[in-house]
Design an enzyme around this catalytic site. Structure first.
Site, PDB file in Angstrom:
ATOM      1  N   ASP A 181     -11.140  11.230  -5.685  1.00 59.05           N
ATOM      2  CA  ASP A 181     -12.213  10.239  -5.806  1.00 59.05           C
ATOM      3  C   ASP A 181     -11.598   8.993  -6.430  1.00 59.05           C
ATOM      4  OD1 ASP A 181     -14.510   8.779  -6.360  1.00 59.05           O
ATOM      5  OD2 ASP A 181     -15.106  10.043  -8.054  1.00 59.05           O
ATOM      6  N   GLU A 215     -15.309   0.522  -9.568  1.00 58.90           N
ATOM      7  CA  GLU A 215     -16.377   1.415  -9.132  1.00 58.90           C
ATOM      8  C   GLU A 215     -16.750   2.420 -10.198  1.00 58.90           C
ATOM      9  OE1 GLU A 215     -18.437   4.809  -7.253  1.00 58.90           O
ATOM     10  OE2 GLU A 215     -16.562   4.804  -8.399  1.00 58.90           O
TER      11      GLU A 215
END
Length: 339
Positions: A181, A215
């Protein structure tokens, strides 16, 4: 595309890039895209944007290269380091992890995350304490006895700490690593660029790729997108766990996350594309999840928006996916752009 993606994923995983310390990763993206013949741009925030060509209504695919990590909060009198979180992760997932401390003058020191009561022979009840910033600490692999010894190395409050990714690709096809991720998806977008550069994919519409760098702290996608962008496809990760259909061999199509439902028609197009092309997929709801798509919408961008990604087990920990999941995600990207 899958093989290209694996090549880029492995390289990206080897570059430390906790949120706020992403210059090396961004430079790699810039250099790679330029070598493929594109003209990427890096904004003041550090995001990398690149137009791959094509005509007509634009679509933007995003991934992020910032990862979870930590920062030096303070140096203890013992010479151990107290850390503070970067991104949302649980302390128990980093106990006994190897790490690197990055100083502002470019030095790098190795260390380990240990319990403040690290020895069973000294602290028989060591396992009873909850794991937190107060009960774990960074033990440097240097001969330091006090705070002054650590400061003499150039380590101070604000230095970044990155986790050892421990990347392993098994013969059975499982890819285990921290920071899948979202470096798995970032590698896929580089693979897409390479396929376009080599003429293996012909674009039916204008395509942009965007690599964000904030993010994990919520504002990666909060930038102004090109005016001709009509659709945004966030390529992130699919979660694996209770009440979810996705596993590591699939591509996840997220229908709703913590910010609300994704665009109904666009998400339906992705599901239809998967069905039409025999792509292994799952449509799932992720209640404890957010993405660059949500940040882009909050920034005022008027776009349709959806999210896909390879299934990832143990998210925000020592993560695992499968080459089949990477392949299914690559295929969905390719076939959706061909609609």
């Amino acid at each position: 595309m899958k093989n290209y993606a694996l090549e880029y994923i492995m390289k990206l995983l080897s570059i430390p890039s906790p949120t706020g310390y992403t210059k090396e990763a961004a430079d790699y993206l810039m250099n790679t895209l330029e070598a493929l013949g594109f003209a990427p741009e890096k904004d003041r925030k550090g995001c990398v944007m690149c137009c791959l060509g094509g005509e007509g209504n634009g679509i933007l695919l995003s991934a992020h290269v910032d990862t979870l990590g930590a920062m030096v909060r303070s140096i203890k009198g013992s010479g151990r380091i107290r850390y503070t979180h970067i991104g949302g992760w649980q302390d128990a997932t980093v106990e006994n992890e190897n790490c690197l401390v990055h100083t502002r003058d470019g030095k790098v020191y190795s260390g380990t995350v240990q319990s403040v009561k690290a020895s069973q022979h000294v602290y028989p009840g060591m396992g009873a304490d909850p794991r937190s910033e107060d009960t774990l600490e960074i033990v440097l692999d240097e001969e330091v006895k006090c705070a002054a010894d650590v400061e003499a190395l150039g380590i101070e409050t604000g230095c970044y700490i990155s986790w050892d990714p421990r990347t392993v690709l098994t013969e059975s096809g499982y890819l285990k690593s921290r920071h899948l991720d979202d470096k798995a998806s970032a590698g896929m977008l580089l693979a897409l660029a390479r396929m376009v550069s080599e003429g293996k994919i012909t674009l039916k519409r204008r395509v942009y790729i965007l690599f964000t760098v904030f993010e994990e702290v919520g504002h990666g996608g909060s930038i102004h997108l090109p005016q001709d962008v009509r659709d945004m496809l966030a390529v992130d990760m699919g979660c694996v766990g209770d009440d979810l259909k996705c596993d590591e061999t699939m591509v996840s199509i997220c229908v709703k996350d913590s910010s609300g439902p994704f665009h109904y028609e666009m998400t339906g197009e992705l599901i239809a594309t998967a069905k039409e092309n025999g792509i292994q997929y799952a449509a799932d709801v992720y209640p404890s999840y957010s993405s660059d798509a949500a940040a882009a919408l909050r920034a005022g961008n008027d776009v349709r928006y959806s999210l896909i990604g390879t299934g990832v087990f143990a998210s925000h920990g020592y993560e695992r996916t499968h080459v089949k999941g990477i392949g299914n995600t690559c295929k969905l990207i390719e076939k959706y752009l061909d609609r």
